[in-house]
Write a protein that holds these residues in place. Sequence first.
Motif, PDB file in Angstrom:
ATOM      1  N   SER A 272      -5.601   6.293 -17.299  1.00  0.00           N
ATOM      2  CA  SER A 272      -5.603   7.379 -18.657  1.00  0.00           C
ATOM      3  C   SER A 272      -6.644   6.528 -19.640  1.00  0.00           C
ATOM      4  O   SER A 272      -6.273   6.076 -20.491  1.00  0.00           O
ATOM      5  N   ARG A 279     -14.767   5.317 -22.175  1.00  0.00           N
ATOM      6  CA  ARG A 279     -14.853   6.199 -20.830  1.00  0.00           C
ATOM      7  C   ARG A 279     -16.418   6.599 -20.743  1.00  0.00           C
ATOM      8  O   ARG A 279     -17.383   6.190 -19.647  1.00  0.00           O
ATOM      9  N   LEU A 295      -8.999   9.054  -9.311  1.00  0.00           N
ATOM     10  CA  LEU A 295      -8.584   9.484 -10.442  1.00  0.00           C
ATOM     11  C   LEU A 295      -7.839  10.939 -10.074  1.00  0.00           C
ATOM     12  O   LEU A 295      -7.631  11.201  -9.135  1.00  0.00           O
ATOM     13  N   GLU A 299      -7.487  12.715 -15.978  1.00  0.00           N
ATOM     14  CA  GLU A 299      -8.654  11.796 -15.989  1.00  0.00           C
ATOM     15  C   GLU A 299      -9.983  12.793 -15.697  1.00  0.00           C
ATOM     16  O   GLU A 299     -10.823  12.703 -16.438  1.00  0.00           O
TER      17      GLU A 299
END
Length: 440
Positions: A272, A279, A295, A299
């Motif tokens: 997460s 990211r 994932l 996500e």
Amino acid sequence: MNYEDLYKAAAGESCEMVKRSHGIALGFHSVADGLILTEERKFQKMLEDFRVNPSEPPQSISSVEDFLAGYLFTFSTGKALQLMIDKEDVKKWIEEHFGKGQLRLGGTSANMAVALASFGFSKVLVYVYPLVKELADLFPDLPNLRTVSNKGKIIHPRSGWNGEKLGAIHWIFEVKKGQKISLSGREIICPRDNRFIASWNPVNSKLDIASYFRKIYMGMVSQYPKFLLAGFHIMRDTYPDGDTVENRMREIVSFVREIKGKGATVHVEMASVRRERVRKAMIDLLFPEIDSLGLNEVELSWIAEDIGISSTGIMDGEEDKVLRALEVLRDKKGIKRIHFHTLGYYMLVREKANREALNLAVAALAAARRAETGKPPSCNEIKSAMIHPMSEFGIKASRIFKEDAFILPTRIVDRPKITVGLGDTISSIAFSLSDLHNDV
Ligand code: AMP
């Protein structure tokens, strides 16, 4: 495909498959978790005192309100969420009101290492930094679980610690399906068992790779040719010393390139990662370098927005929306293998995806067994998870049939003992078995 037959084969062959697999190394996030079960009344009172209502969760925790907003997001949606605590006074507030909780080994790398070693993989090497006594003592006594000490020795984590006290803790707040609170006269019922994680980790948030580990592992890549890379969710955008996540990511990329040059295959477990800039650094700098990605639906929905496609339907696991997002991600970043998991099914996007059907079924049985008992199972134990029914939702999703996408409906445990660590179990077992039939 007859899924019951597939599961039967997986249950029967899993130990044999494990025997044929290679050594696995894992970095760079091992930590102590403090487990806390939600007490509805106490939680409700805190929400009232701080006037917190359901909303989008913040990117990180800078206030008690942020902490409670994140907690309420998981409680009201049943979705997992992990947020980093930025301020020491909030960490102190949580400690004063909840204590440390029940200490357990945590961190994606340690969780996956224990899942793999317990399952029966014979060579598992996990990076633990800093290896202090309170953390080292949480590792189970499994002889196939090793780490590199700061003196460069390959040892069991318990036998090479240096220093005593924990510098980091990740609180896991478990919520249970059916728990109820009332807020501003409105009743909120928790729809599903899950957890909210609030993490305090100033000591490891750069994901530094200690020079002793780098040096020793470089000489051992052929013994541990699979590398499971995780822990990005604890990174910050910028650091107090002026360093940035992009700089840190370049360091990690240089490590990835070096080990791939020596023959390693690299999997990233997403987890997460709530901070957008972190990211983005992963997507832009790291993803083009890796072989495999794991994932879940939360996500993926965030990544979908990041790469410019709609996230609608992904959180709910709508298989056509999930497939499209995974295909765009694969095409944009060149990731050869992507393993998506949600409650009810797994979707694997890669060339000739159904060659991994058996591996995925092994992972699904391991996850169901773990959900039922709360403990990481061995390969011998997973047969008993056949009693759990296959998800109807997953069976419907599996109507999609493509050569480069395989959907496995998974078995669902009605009242799981614990949900933490399930995603790690699923991804790590599937990846560790992924080269038995091919080259990833
Ligand atoms: P994560 O949220 O990434 O840790 O992943 C959790 C995964 O565990 C889900 O995507 C499901 O595949 C699996 N899982 C969660 N709850 C259950 C359950 N009750 N029974 C079986 N599998 C579960």
